[in-house]
Design an enzyme around this catalytic site. Structure first.
Site, PDB file in Angstrom:
ATOM      1  CG  HIS A   1      -0.559   0.072   2.519  1.00 60.12           C
ATOM      2  ND1 HIS A   1      -0.288   1.274   3.143  1.00 60.12           N
ATOM      3  CD2 HIS A   1      -0.316  -0.895   3.446  1.00 60.12           C
ATOM      4  CE1 HIS A   1       0.092   1.028   4.394  1.00 60.12           C
ATOM      5  NE2 HIS A   1       0.097  -0.272   4.598  1.00 60.12           N
TER       6      HIS A   1
ATOM      7  CG  ASP B   1       2.395   0.488   7.808  1.00 58.83           C
ATOM      8  OD1 ASP B   1       1.927  -0.050   6.798  1.00 58.83           O
ATOM      9  OD2 ASP B   1       1.709   0.825   8.781  1.00 58.83           O
TER      10      ASP B   1
ATOM     11  CD  GLU C   1      -3.267  -1.095   5.430  1.00 56.52           C
ATOM     12  OE1 GLU C   1      -3.381  -2.101   6.124  1.00 56.52           O
ATOM     13  OE2 GLU C   1      -2.825  -0.019   5.897  1.00 56.52           O
ATOM     14  CD  GLU C   2      -1.680   2.565   7.601  1.00 54.90           C
ATOM     15  OE1 GLU C   2      -2.406   2.079   8.478  1.00 54.90           O
ATOM     16  OE2 GLU C   2      -0.490   2.246   7.450  1.00 54.90           O
TER      17      GLU C   2
ATOM     18  CG  ASP D   1       0.892  -3.668   5.184  1.00 56.60           C
ATOM     19  OD1 ASP D   1       1.752  -2.830   5.520  1.00 56.60           O
ATOM     20  OD2 ASP D   1      -0.327  -3.522   5.443  1.00 56.60           O
TER      21      ASP D   1
ATOM     22  CG  HIS E   1       0.186   3.258  12.440  1.00 60.84           C
ATOM     23  ND1 HIS E   1      -1.035   2.730  12.754  1.00 60.84           N
ATOM     24  CD2 HIS E   1       0.497   2.756  11.210  1.00 60.84           C
ATOM     25  CE1 HIS E   1      -1.446   1.934  11.770  1.00 60.84           C
ATOM     26  NE2 HIS E   1      -0.522   1.932  10.816  1.00 60.84           N
TER      27      HIS E   1
HETATM   28 ZN   LIG Z   1       0.548  -1.196   6.399  1.00 55.94          ZN
END
Ligand SMILES: [Zn+2]
Length: 475
Positions: free
Chosen positions: A284, A296, A330-331, A358, A431
């Site tokens: 992603h 990520d 995606e998030e 991922d 994140h």
């Molecule tokens: Zn991810």
């Protein structure tokens, strides 16, 4: 007794027989050893060495905050579209697919302080989707600190109403602990809380708050949902247990805007014999509005791009099409992938196999696979046996999801694989502001590219389509 033993052997024989691999298929994959060695040699010692790290760094340094709804995300998609369509591109056909009606949330100014019994600033990150504090101004209130939903529910509404609920739930696993991020605010609001400060979902912290998407349950009162650090959550709990009054000031002026349209980016490296049959190699492109999303998931996405470049650079072209897909949003809940699946679900026959990375692009170990457990499993194990030179021979099977965005496909019976790496530190950085190129290693990335290239090339080139599970079975 004798009869019983022969019966037992007969049963065992039948059982073993049913698990046996087709010898011709095994031989077919073993015949790919020279190709696998060529690919590995090219990536570890040839012109492609270090290419993935170089392109990944260039990408994430240029487009850092690729949150859904941002111009940066759309610019990053257009940049890769240009790369795919440029003169030096190896892809035959590249297009953007619109994904409408996506959430557009922006973080505003945010800050938090412990005011009583002592003064301390606190590092925070509002969760994606959270409402602001009233008028975007500091909200000052007494806090209740709990370690679980059960503890919260054991309290009387009069003990919670008008207060800030702080969660110090600890970290069990991502899949279990993330429920506090999703539901923490709604559960606290049910008892009249006016904000929820939730311990970040991660096993390790250097005062690092982790953001991520949150949700409000239908019909529940919406209150701000904000990540605090593990250190502050534990500190607040310790003070709470002493019986001292805790007062916190928290401010967030995040906003939810009108829904927007973003884009999945799709690029085909056409197959020679069955161009309509597709092996998806994906990751992603969006991330959060902190860090660079290097692991990520720009790394996961980039190994797929480079894998096809390497296959092409060696003059290889499989019988079926290798399709790179860079998923958007995606998030926000796998929304780009869900949209794509819905447009394709009546043509699942053409999807032979789906792959995604991922979970970070650290030292690759092998593949996590879901699908047919007879010849399908044999194929994956044999492919992995060709990867001893990069130490990526490990295999694990799951009946569940192997990677986020391809879950819709694998749930619908399309076999799939996820990159299995040493992801022990993935959730340290997940994140956070710490998800930067610093966590990436050029050699690990090269090995991940090699694994991805060998697996996707062989699966796309087999004489017969990769076997699909007949009705889904686990034996
Ligand atoms: Zn991810």
């Amino acid at each position: 007794m004798k009869i019983q033993i022969s019966l037992l052997f007969a049963i065992l024989f039948v059982h073993t027989k049913s698990q046996e691999c087709d010898p011709a298929l095994i031989q077919e994959i073993r015949n790919y050893r020279p190709v696998a060695e060529l690919i590995i040699e090219e990536i570890l010692h040839g012109a492609s060495k270090g290419l993935c790290y170089e392109k990944l760094a260039e990408f994430v340094d240029s487009y850092q905050l690729r949150i859904t709804g941002s111009q940066v995300l759309e610019d990053s998609i257009d940049y890769l579209l240009e790369q795919y369509q440029g003169e030096r591109s190896v892809m035959d056909n590249t297009w953007k697919e619109s994904v409408p009606n996506l959430p557009h949330w922006t973080r505003g100014e945010e800050e938090a302080f412990l005011i009583e019994p002592v003064h301390k600033s606190m590092s925070i990150l509002a969760f994606g989707g959270s409402i602001a504090t009233p008028l975007g101004e500091p909200l000052v209130a007494e806090a209740v600190v709990v370690t679980s939903f059960d503890e919260l529910r054991s309290l009387d509404a009069s003990q919670v109403s008008g207060k800030i609920v702080v969660y110090n739930q600890g970290y069990v696993s991502y899949s279990q602990s993330v429920n506090y991020r999703y539901k923490g605010a709604s559960e606290a609001a049910k008892l009249g809380a006016i904000a929820a400060l939730i311990e970040s979902i991660g096993p390790f912290s250097i005062n690092s708050p982790h953001t991520g998407v949150m949700t409000y349950a239908e019909g529940d009162t919406k209150i701000p949902a904000i990540a605090i650090t593990q250190e502050d959550a534990e500190m607040l709990r310790r003070i709470y247990l002493t019986g001292e009054r805790i007062v916190i000031s928290v401010k967030s002026n995040s906003q939810t805007h009108q829904p927007i349209t973003s884009h999945n980016l799709i690029a085909d490296y056409n197959g020679t014999r069955y161009p309509d049959k597709v092996v998806v190699v994906s990751g992603h492109i969006d991330n959060w509005d902190v860090g660079q999303g290097a692991m990520d998931d720009a790394g996961g996405m980039m190994i797929g791009l480079i894998a096809v470049e390497v296959i092409n650079s060696l003059g290889l072209r499989p019988k079926r099409t290798i399709r790179n897909i860079l998923w958007t949003a995606e998030e926000q809940g796998l929304l780009g992938a869900e949209h794509y699946f819905n447009t394709q679900k009546n043509e699942l026959d053409k999807f032979v196999f789906v792959m995604e990375s991922d979970s970070g692009t650290f030292d690759p170990q092998g593949l996590t696979y879901t699908g047919d457990r007879r010849n399908g499993e044999c194929i994956i194990k044999e492919i992995l046996s060709l990867l001893g030179a990069i130490n990526a021979t490990r295999y694990q099977w799951t009946s569940g999801s192997v990677s986020t965005d391809i879950t819709h496909f694998t749930d619908a019976g399309v076999p799939g694989a996820g990159l299995w790496d040493t992801d022990g530190q993935y959730f340290y950085f997940h994140h956070t502001e710490g998800d930067m190129m610093t966590v990436e290693d050029p050699n690990a990335l090269d090995r991940a590219v090699a694994l991805w290239a060998v697996a996707s090339y062989i699966i796309a080139d087999l004489t017969d389509d990769f076997p699909k599970p007949s009705p889904r079975t686990t034996n």
